[in-house]
Design a protein around this motif. Structure first.
Motif, PDB file in Angstrom:
ATOM      1  N   LEU A  71       0.816  -1.213   0.000  1.00 48.99           N
ATOM      2  CA  LEU A  71       0.000   0.000   0.000  1.00 48.99           C
ATOM      3  C   LEU A  71       0.852   1.266   0.000  1.00 48.99           C
ATOM      4  O   LEU A  71       0.508   2.254  -0.642  1.00 48.99           O
ATOM      5  CB  LEU A  71      -0.935   0.003   1.210  1.00 48.99           C
ATOM      6  N   THR A  72       1.971   1.236   0.723  1.00 51.90           N
ATOM      7  CA  THR A  72       2.822   2.422   0.755  1.00 51.90           C
ATOM      8  C   THR A  72       3.666   2.538  -0.503  1.00 51.90           C
ATOM      9  O   THR A  72       3.941   3.651  -0.973  1.00 51.90           O
ATOM     10  CB  THR A  72       3.732   2.416   1.991  1.00 51.90           C
ATOM     11  N   ARG A  74       2.805   1.995  -3.454  1.00 50.19           N
ATOM     12  CA  ARG A  74       2.000   2.548  -4.536  1.00 50.19           C
ATOM     13  C   ARG A  74       1.939   4.067  -4.487  1.00 50.19           C
ATOM     14  O   ARG A  74       1.441   4.692  -5.418  1.00 50.19           O
ATOM     15  CB  ARG A  74       0.598   1.933  -4.522  1.00 50.19           C
ATOM     16  N   THR A  75       2.418   4.695  -3.401  1.00 55.51           N
ATOM     17  CA  THR A  75       2.501   6.149  -3.374  1.00 55.51           C
ATOM     18  C   THR A  75       3.439   6.648  -4.464  1.00 55.51           C
ATOM     19  O   THR A  75       3.231   7.705  -5.062  1.00 55.51           O
ATOM     20  CB  THR A  75       3.013   6.635  -2.004  1.00 55.51           C
ATOM     21  N   VAL A  76       4.486   5.896  -4.726  1.00 56.87           N
ATOM     22  CA  VAL A  76       5.479   6.300  -5.725  1.00 56.87           C
ATOM     23  C   VAL A  76       5.136   5.740  -7.101  1.00 56.87           C
ATOM     24  O   VAL A  76       5.232   6.430  -8.110  1.00 56.87           O
ATOM     25  CB  VAL A  76       6.886   5.824  -5.294  1.00 56.87           C
ATOM     26  N   THR A  77       4.710   4.480  -7.138  1.00 54.04           N
ATOM     27  CA  THR A  77       4.499   3.837  -8.429  1.00 54.04           C
ATOM     28  C   THR A  77       3.170   4.207  -9.077  1.00 54.04           C
ATOM     29  O   THR A  77       2.979   3.994 -10.264  1.00 54.04           O
ATOM     30  CB  THR A  77       4.574   2.310  -8.276  1.00 54.04           C
ATOM     31  N   HIS A 110       1.835   8.046   4.228  1.00 53.06           N
ATOM     32  CA  HIS A 110       1.688   8.026   2.773  1.00 53.06           C
ATOM     33  C   HIS A 110       0.298   8.459   2.322  1.00 53.06           C
ATOM     34  O   HIS A 110       0.065   8.613   1.123  1.00 53.06           O
ATOM     35  CB  HIS A 110       2.007   6.630   2.246  1.00 53.06           C
ATOM     36  N   ALA A 111      -0.604   8.645   3.277  1.00 55.84           N
ATOM     37  CA  ALA A 111      -1.945   9.131   2.930  1.00 55.84           C
ATOM     38  C   ALA A 111      -2.040  10.649   3.002  1.00 55.84           C
ATOM     39  O   ALA A 111      -3.020  11.228   2.534  1.00 55.84           O
ATOM     40  CB  ALA A 111      -2.983   8.508   3.862  1.00 55.84           C
ATOM     41  N   VAL A 112      -1.044  11.313   3.605  1.00 53.57           N
ATOM     42  CA  VAL A 112      -1.083  12.768   3.743  1.00 53.57           C
ATOM     43  C   VAL A 112      -1.109  13.420   2.357  1.00 53.57           C
ATOM     44  O   VAL A 112      -0.298  13.099   1.487  1.00 53.57           O
ATOM     45  CB  VAL A 112       0.145  13.271   4.535  1.00 53.57           C
TER      46      VAL A 112
END
Length: 227
Positions: A71-72, A74-77, A110-112
Protein backbone atom coordinates in the motif's frame (compact mmCIF):
# COMPACT_ATOMS: atom_id res chain seq x y z
CA UNK A 1 -11.09 -15.95 -2.92
CA UNK A 2 -8.22 -13.51 -2.48
CA UNK A 3 -9.16 -12.76 1.12
CA UNK A 4 -9.33 -16.46 1.91
CA UNK A 5 -5.90 -17.06 0.37
CA UNK A 6 -4.48 -14.18 2.37
CA UNK A 7 -6.04 -14.89 5.76
CA UNK A 8 -5.89 -18.69 5.85
CA UNK A 9 -2.62 -19.16 7.71
CA UNK A 10 -2.42 -22.78 6.61
CA UNK A 11 -2.00 -21.62 3.00
CA UNK A 12 1.66 -20.71 2.64
CA UNK A 13 2.22 -20.71 -1.12
CA UNK A 14 -0.06 -18.15 -2.75
CA UNK A 15 -0.82 -15.51 -0.11
CA UNK A 16 1.67 -12.96 -1.51
CA UNK A 17 0.10 -13.13 -4.95
CA UNK A 18 -3.31 -12.73 -3.34
CA UNK A 19 -2.09 -9.68 -1.39
CA UNK A 20 -0.75 -8.06 -4.54
CA UNK A 21 -3.96 -8.70 -6.46
CA UNK A 22 -6.14 -7.44 -3.61
CA UNK A 23 -4.26 -4.17 -3.12
CA UNK A 24 -4.24 -3.62 -6.87
CA UNK A 25 -7.98 -4.12 -7.06
CA UNK A 26 -8.60 -1.85 -4.06
CA UNK A 27 -7.46 1.17 -6.06
CA UNK A 28 -10.13 0.53 -8.68
CA UNK A 29 -13.14 -0.89 -6.86
CA UNK A 30 -14.74 0.06 -3.51
CA UNK A 31 -15.80 -3.56 -3.05
CA UNK A 32 -12.18 -4.68 -3.22
CA UNK A 33 -11.16 -1.97 -0.75
CA UNK A 34 -13.78 -3.25 1.68
CA UNK A 35 -12.43 -6.78 1.27
CA UNK A 36 -8.91 -5.52 1.93
CA UNK A 37 -10.10 -4.04 5.22
CA UNK A 38 -11.84 -7.32 6.05
CA UNK A 39 -8.58 -9.16 5.48
CA UNK A 40 -6.67 -6.77 7.73
CA UNK A 41 -9.26 -7.07 10.48
CA UNK A 42 -9.12 -10.85 10.28
CA UNK A 43 -5.33 -10.92 10.37
CA UNK A 44 -5.11 -8.65 13.43
CA UNK A 45 -7.31 -11.06 15.38
CA UNK A 46 -5.02 -14.01 14.64
CA UNK A 47 -1.70 -12.23 15.01
CA UNK A 48 -0.52 -13.97 18.19
CA UNK A 49 -0.51 -17.41 16.56
CA UNK A 50 2.89 -19.14 16.34
CA UNK A 51 4.78 -16.44 18.21
CA UNK A 52 8.57 -16.88 17.83
CA UNK A 53 8.23 -20.54 16.96
CA UNK A 54 10.91 -22.71 15.44
CA UNK A 55 8.92 -23.24 12.24
CA UNK A 56 6.80 -20.08 12.03
CA UNK A 57 6.82 -16.63 13.63
CA UNK A 58 3.70 -14.46 13.64
CA UNK A 59 2.52 -15.42 10.14
CA UNK A 60 -0.46 -13.06 10.35
CA UNK A 61 1.81 -10.15 11.25
CA UNK A 62 4.10 -10.92 8.33
CA UNK A 63 1.11 -10.80 6.00
CA UNK A 64 -0.02 -7.48 7.46
CA UNK A 65 3.49 -6.09 7.00
CA UNK A 66 3.43 -7.21 3.39
CA UNK A 67 0.09 -5.54 2.77
CA UNK A 68 1.36 -2.31 4.30
CA UNK A 69 4.47 -2.38 2.11
CA UNK A 70 2.31 -2.85 -0.97
CA UNK A 71 0.00 0.00 0.00
CA UNK A 72 2.82 2.42 0.75
CA UNK A 73 4.88 1.48 -2.30
CA UNK A 74 2.00 2.55 -4.54
CA UNK A 75 2.50 6.15 -3.37
CA UNK A 76 5.48 6.30 -5.73
CA UNK A 77 4.50 3.84 -8.43
CA UNK A 78 0.95 5.20 -8.81
CA UNK A 79 -0.76 8.56 -8.39
CA UNK A 80 -0.42 9.44 -4.67
CA UNK A 81 -4.15 10.06 -4.32
CA UNK A 82 -5.13 6.69 -5.81
CA UNK A 83 -5.18 4.78 -2.52
CA UNK A 84 -5.40 7.66 -0.02
CA UNK A 85 -8.78 6.64 1.38
CA UNK A 86 -7.80 2.98 1.48
CA UNK A 87 -4.60 3.74 3.38
CA UNK A 88 -6.48 5.87 5.87
CA UNK A 89 -9.11 3.19 6.45
CA UNK A 90 -6.46 0.50 6.86
CA UNK A 91 -4.54 2.70 9.29
CA UNK A 92 -7.64 3.09 11.47
CA UNK A 93 -7.97 -0.68 11.69
CA UNK A 94 -4.33 -1.15 12.69
CA UNK A 95 -4.00 1.85 15.01
CA UNK A 96 -6.27 0.35 17.66
CA UNK A 97 -3.71 -2.41 18.21
CA UNK A 98 -0.61 -1.12 19.97
CA UNK A 99 1.70 -3.56 18.19
CA UNK A 100 0.53 -2.28 14.80
CA UNK A 101 0.90 1.44 15.46
CA UNK A 102 4.10 1.60 13.33
CA UNK A 103 2.24 0.10 10.38
CA UNK A 104 -0.67 2.49 10.91
CA UNK A 105 1.76 5.41 11.02
CA UNK A 106 3.39 4.30 7.77
CA UNK A 107 0.03 4.15 6.03
CA UNK A 108 -1.08 7.55 7.33
CA UNK A 109 2.26 9.09 6.36
CA UNK A 110 1.69 8.03 2.77
CA UNK A 111 -1.95 9.13 2.93
CA UNK A 112 -1.08 12.77 3.74
CA UNK A 113 -2.16 15.06 0.91
CA UNK A 114 0.87 17.28 0.39
CA UNK A 115 -1.07 19.44 -2.05
CA UNK A 116 -3.75 20.31 0.51
CA UNK A 117 -4.26 23.81 1.88
CA UNK A 118 -2.58 24.77 5.14
CA UNK A 119 -5.44 23.91 7.51
CA UNK A 120 -6.20 20.37 6.26
CA UNK A 121 -2.51 19.58 5.82
CA UNK A 122 -1.76 20.73 9.35
CA UNK A 123 -4.70 18.74 10.74
CA UNK A 124 -3.58 15.56 9.00
CA UNK A 125 -0.05 15.92 10.37
CA UNK A 126 -1.34 16.55 13.90
CA UNK A 127 -3.45 13.39 13.68
CA UNK A 128 -0.39 11.53 12.48
CA UNK A 129 1.70 12.92 15.34
CA UNK A 130 -0.78 11.61 17.92
CA UNK A 131 0.15 8.06 16.93
CA UNK A 132 3.72 8.73 18.08
CA UNK A 133 3.15 9.53 21.75
CA UNK A 134 5.94 7.78 23.65
CA UNK A 135 7.53 6.56 20.40
CA UNK A 136 10.44 8.94 19.62
CA UNK A 137 12.24 6.51 17.32
CA UNK A 138 9.09 5.96 15.27
CA UNK A 139 8.51 9.74 15.18
CA UNK A 140 11.99 10.31 13.76
CA UNK A 141 11.45 7.64 11.13
CA UNK A 142 8.08 9.07 10.14
CA UNK A 143 9.57 12.57 9.95
CA UNK A 144 12.20 11.34 7.52
CA UNK A 145 9.55 9.67 5.36
CA UNK A 146 7.60 12.93 5.24
CA UNK A 147 10.74 14.80 4.18
CA UNK A 148 11.36 12.24 1.44
CA UNK A 149 7.81 12.68 0.18
CA UNK A 150 8.22 16.47 0.16
CA UNK A 151 11.45 16.14 -1.82
CA UNK A 152 9.80 13.81 -4.32
CA UNK A 153 6.84 16.18 -4.65
CA UNK A 154 9.25 19.00 -5.47
CA UNK A 155 10.86 16.96 -8.21
CA UNK A 156 7.40 16.21 -9.56
CA UNK A 157 6.51 19.89 -9.58
CA UNK A 158 3.82 19.65 -6.89
CA UNK A 159 3.47 21.02 -3.38
CA UNK A 160 3.34 24.68 -2.37
CA UNK A 161 6.33 25.97 -0.40
CA UNK A 162 4.46 28.83 1.28
CA UNK A 163 1.78 26.45 2.52
CA UNK A 164 4.44 24.10 3.83
CA UNK A 165 6.13 26.94 5.71
CA UNK A 166 2.85 27.89 7.39
CA UNK A 167 2.27 24.30 8.48
CA UNK A 168 5.84 23.86 9.72
CA UNK A 169 5.55 26.99 11.86
CA UNK A 170 2.40 25.66 13.49
CA UNK A 171 3.92 22.25 14.17
CA UNK A 172 7.09 23.69 15.64
CA UNK A 173 5.29 26.08 17.98
CA UNK A 174 3.41 23.51 20.09
CA UNK A 175 6.36 22.02 21.97
CA UNK A 176 5.21 18.50 21.09
CA UNK A 177 8.02 16.05 20.35
CA UNK A 178 6.53 14.34 17.30
CA UNK A 179 5.20 17.56 15.81
CA UNK A 180 8.60 19.15 16.40
CA UNK A 181 10.41 16.31 14.66
CA UNK A 182 8.01 16.58 11.73
CA UNK A 183 8.66 20.34 11.63
CA UNK A 184 12.43 19.83 11.66
CA UNK A 185 12.36 17.30 8.83
CA UNK A 186 9.99 19.40 6.74
CA UNK A 187 12.08 22.49 7.41
CA UNK A 188 15.13 20.68 6.08
CA UNK A 189 13.21 19.70 2.96
CA UNK A 190 11.66 23.15 2.50
CA UNK A 191 14.92 24.93 3.15
CA UNK A 192 16.75 22.85 0.59
CA UNK A 193 13.90 23.35 -1.85
CA UNK A 194 14.19 27.17 -1.60
CA UNK A 195 17.98 27.42 -1.17
CA UNK A 196 17.33 28.48 2.44
CA UNK A 197 15.55 31.75 1.88
CA UNK A 198 15.04 34.02 4.89
CA UNK A 199 11.76 32.58 6.28
CA UNK A 200 13.16 29.05 6.26
CA UNK A 201 16.32 30.14 8.07
CA UNK A 202 14.13 31.86 10.67
CA UNK A 203 12.12 28.68 11.14
CA UNK A 204 15.30 26.67 11.58
CA UNK A 205 16.50 29.09 14.29
CA UNK A 206 13.22 28.68 16.14
CA UNK A 207 13.47 24.90 16.02
CA UNK A 208 16.99 25.08 17.43
CA UNK A 209 15.35 26.54 20.56
CA UNK A 210 12.61 23.88 20.77
CA UNK A 211 11.97 22.46 24.29
CA UNK A 212 12.50 18.86 23.11
CA UNK A 213 16.21 17.97 22.82
CA UNK A 214 15.69 15.58 19.90
CA UNK A 215 14.03 18.37 17.92
CA UNK A 216 16.86 20.77 18.70
CA UNK A 217 19.38 18.14 17.65
CA UNK A 218 17.56 17.58 14.37
CA UNK A 219 17.50 21.32 13.68
CA UNK A 220 21.16 21.74 14.51
CA UNK A 221 22.01 18.88 12.15
CA UNK A 222 20.85 21.04 9.21
CA UNK A 223 23.27 23.57 7.67
CA UNK A 224 22.11 26.58 5.69
CA UNK A 225 25.57 27.49 4.37
CA UNK A 226 28.52 25.12 4.16
CA UNK A 227 32.00 26.29 5.09
Amino acid sequence: MLVDALTDLDRRRDWQSAASALTGAAAAAPEAAAELNRALTSLTTTDTADDAGSERDRPARQRIDHLVRLLTARTVTHRPEALRQERTAAARILAVHRDFVPQAAALLTHAVDLDAAADPLHSSLVRLARLHDGRPVLAARTAQTLATRITYAHRSGTGDTDTLLTVVARLGATGDAAEGLFAAALTAAGGARTAWTGPWRTQLRLLRQHPVPDVRDAAHAEVTAHE
